[in-house]
Design a protein around this motif. Structure first.
Motif: not given
Length: 806
Positions: A367-369, A408
């Motif tokens: 997950e990055i955003l 993240s």
């Protein structure tokens, strides 16, 4: 006796005009005809360095013969089964090339006879452009050598362009992946002659599937079989020297996308089962990554049939969606997943999450955003900087995020949080440049990015360029257009470090042309094109943007044109045509903004009312018709009241200037504008006549929402009833011209809408005329249709407006 005979002949002619069902195509008056037949300027494409300009020429219209070519309507597609390309494809018929700053251009040699060209695609090295040519028997792939201004054919007429995304370049520009017809494709079924093997059965298993009224859906097993055969293709590797080799076997391929480093290819392919409720892009599909030899690397996504979604415009499906490559990395995939189960009614802190995975694409992804609204896109920058966008329909909110895709844990910064209908607060779009992978990424100069905006304000439109500091989030304006007598569009950034951008400049009587502007030097403009004004009969027409107020104080605007040769000192009162299209807003501030530039070139197109300035009419075009619902009130709760108020305010404003006879005013509109016309004529006495093209008039036929109304008929039946002109056909006392394309494919505006509405009007004794244009879709394309359309409108206006009996 002679007087009686003359009257009798006149009545026969008048009766023929109104009652005749079969009529040959007609032409409008010469002044209008000359404008329609003016040749269009070419389309302009330019390489990223600004060195070469490619000019693409086309006819302004298709012919009715072209629209009459074979067509199959399947799964939301319209396909010519003989040529295997979209039956409504726009074609160019000539190409010229020029150095950007040269005055003259050079014709391209080697083009096919009777060219029908489409699907242009730059090679990664920008030395070539691949394109398609559609002949009588099929589609061929071609390539243009830009520097040599020469073209050559690469494949026989066996390209399959039915599903789009046909041409994809290898990174070294030596070859393309091309969708080709499979050798073992089965013959298509003639559905008109086929003997049914059984009934067509659809099943509801209790899940709600509240879909829009899509057109051209599959209807039976024969349609399914034909769709599959037309969608099937083999993917071949085609070198620029013409060598063709197999690459991927037969499947129903949709999209093909190379990784930035060119080592991997993401391919989407449709699978069964098909649907009779939704178009092909909601059929099941599989996304697979291949290497450049056509070997499977991994399957990254399997998407089931997408018939059932939660209610609402912001609903989406669950699971992985929006798969794409990160432009700033060699081979990293990213995608989005809903955190609210795709249901806008679920109350959550974040709606969507963005994930990524690097080659070889194993694991669940990182997950990055997270976005507070529904994700809508990313502009990649470098390892530490990227820009993301989201939006939410219900409150018209959009947010812009600056985030670090490598960390993240670092909280994103929301750098813009605004109503996307508020044009005055629009910060502009981030400028991109091509990176080493030939992909667009943020144009960065150390910690500085650039924003390019339209520049709408209370004082007018002044496009701008801003510097944006990624560390401080502060902006600094480095350029703002100073034109007050011309309109300037900032078209493309060529080299921001040098200040070189491509602009388009026009005025009311100066045809749009392209220039290089150096924003670091005052008044530094270098011409790129020199197109002539093809509409010189309109160049002295008076045009102004007028502003006025509705009864409730809401500020409105419209573009006013006076007739050719009008004497503004005498102010003779003329008939007027008001043309508009309603738009919904959630706040009065956005609804009242002035976003019309008075210096825009006077450009008549097929659907424009501007033609009638040559026939002695005042024209109020693009009259603002906002429908506002603030807070808990929905715009459509007071639709009719606001509609009439908008119309009255527009007529009052022009009448106050002394230009018009307010008893001789017509109203016209297309699509939702046609819906507006029928409502205005039913619920006001402001107009002498109306013109309604390709509209919808009975909203119970679109029960799961329409236009900007997301409530269903069962949620708010009074809204559907009150807004439907069909329900109030008994109130129609004003002559109404209805026009509709017999092949309309727009959601909700199927031809039945006009046919049933006309039958109601005729049954109730209203004055109406229904014109069904053969082969035409929601927008009209054939020259014969357009000339006849203009003739019909001119006759109607002449009879019921200009020569209206008091």
């Amino acid at each position: 006796m002679k007087k009686f005979s003359t009257l009798f002949i006149f009545l026969l002619i008048a009766s023929a005009f109104y009652a005749q069902v079969d009529k040959n195509y007609q032409k409008p008056p010469k002044e209008i005809l000359d404008l329609v037949e003016a040749p269009p300027a070419p389309s302009v494409i330019i390489d990223d360095e600004g060195d070469y300009v490619v000019l693409l020429y086309r006819n302004a219209y298709k012919s009715i013969a072209e629209l009459s070519e074979p067509e199959m309507r399947l799964g939301g597609l319209r396909i010519n089964p003989q040529t295997n390309i979209g039956s409504r494809t726009n074609y160019y018929n000539n190409i010229e090339v020029k150095k950007a700053t040269d005055k003259g251009s050079q014709a391209v040699s080697g083009l096919p006879k009777n060219p029908r060209l489409s699907n242009f695609s730059w090679s990664p090295n920008q030395k070539m452009i691949a394109f398609l040519h559609t002949g009588e028997d099929g589609v061929e792939a071609w390539v243009l050598d830009v520097e040599k201004s020469s073209a050559k054919k690469l494949t026989p007429a066996t390209v399959n362009a039915n599903m789009g995304d046909v041409l994809n370049w290898f990174k070294d520009s030596s070859a393309l992946l091309v969708k080709m017809l499979p050798e073992n494709r089965k013959a298509l079924i003639n559905t008109e002659e086929a003997v049914p093997e059984g009934p067509t059965i659809s099943v509801s298993d209790g899940e709600k599937a509240q879909n829009r009224t899509y057109q051209d859906l599959l209807k039976n097993p024969n349609d399914e079989a034909n769709f599959e055969q037309l969608a099937l293709s083999e993917i071949k590797k085609v070198s620029v020297n013409g060598t063709i080799t197999p690459f991927l076997p037969t499947a129903m391929y949709r999209t093909i996308s190379f990784s930035p480093n060119g080592n991997y290819i993401l391919v989407s392919a449709i699978k069964r089962p098909f649907s009779y409720l939704v178009p092909y892009y909601r059929f099941p599909y599989q996304q697979t990554v291949y290497d450049t030899n056509g070997n499977v690397v991994t399957v990254v996504n399997n998407v089931p049939l997408d018939e059932v979604r939660p209610k609402g415009f912001m609903a989406t499906r669950t699971g992985k969606r929006n798969f794409n490559w990160r432009n700033d990395q060699p081979a990293t995939l990213y995608w989005v997943e809903a955190l609210d189960e795709g249901d806008p009614d679920n109350d959550v802190e974040f709606r969507d999450a963005v994930y990524q995975v690097k080659a070889p694409f194993s694991g669940k992804g990182k997950e990055i955003l997270k976005t507070k609204n529904r994700f809508s896109g990313i502009i990649w920058g470098d390892a530490q900087n990227a820009i993301a966008y989201d939006y939410w329909w219900n409150d018209r909110n959009t947010k812009t995020y600056l985030f670090n895709p490598s960390n993240s844990k670092q909280q994103p910064v929301i750098i813009s949080d605004r109503n996307y209908q508020d044009r005055y607060s629009d910060p502009g779009n981030f400028v991109t440049t091509q990176n080493k992978y030939n992909r667009p990424v943020l144009d960065l100069n150390n910690n500085t990015a650039y924003l390019m905006g339209d520049g709408y304000s209370e004082k007018g439109q002044f496009p701008f360029v801003d510097e944006f500091n990624l560390k401080t989030q502060n902006t600094k304006r480095i350029y703002e257009s100073s034109f007050t007598d011309k309109k300037e569009d900032l078209y493309d950034a060529i080299d921001m470090k040098k200040g070189k951008i491509l602009v388009r400049i026009e005025s009311q009587n100066e045809y749009p042309n392209y220039y290089f502007r150096n924003i670091k030097k005052k008044n530094d403009l270098t011409p790129v094109t020199s197109f002539e004004n093809p509409f010189k009969s309109l160049q002295n027409v008076h045009k102004e943007v007028i502003t006025y107020k509705r009864d409730d104080g809401l500020e409105l605007e419209g573009t006013l044109y006076l007739p050719v040769g009008y004497d503004m000192d005498k102010k003779e009162k003329k008939p007027m045509i008001l043309w508009a299209y309603p738009r919904e807003f959630k706040d009065k501030s956005s609804a009242s903004q002035n976003t019309t530039n008075p210096n825009e070139f006077i450009y008549p197109f097929w659907g424009s009312p501007i033609y009638w300035v040559t026939q002695g009419y005042v024209v109020l075009d693009d009259a603002a018709f906002p429908i506002v619902g603030e807070g808990d009130e929905e715009p459509n709760d007071t639709f009719r009241t606001q509609l009439v108020a908008n119309a009255k305010a527009a007529i009052d404003a022009v009448d106050a200037k002394g230009y018009i006879d307010r008893d001789r005013v017509a109203v016209g509109g297309h699509s939702y504008g046609a819906f507006m016309v029928a409502n205005l004529l039913s619920h006001s006495d402001l107009f002498a006549a109306g013109i309604a093209r390709s509209g919808a008039y009975n909203r119970t036929l679109t029960p799961f929402g329409f236009q900007s109304e997301e409530r269903s008929y069962w949620d708010s039946p009074e809204t559907y009833y009150t807004m439907s002109p069909f329900m109030h056909a008994d109130k129609m006392k004003t002559p109404l011209l209805l026009i509709h394309g017999q092949a309309d494919n727009n959601s909700g505006t199927y031809p039945l809408q006009s046919e049933r509405y006309f039958n109601a009007l005729k049954g109730l004794g209203a004055t109406a005329r229904l014109v069904m244009l053969p082969k035409e879709s929601h927008g009209y394309r054939a020259k014969e249709s357009i000339l006849h359309l203009l003739w019909e409108q001119d006759r109607w206006l002449d009879m019921y407006v200009k020569n209206k009996e008091n």
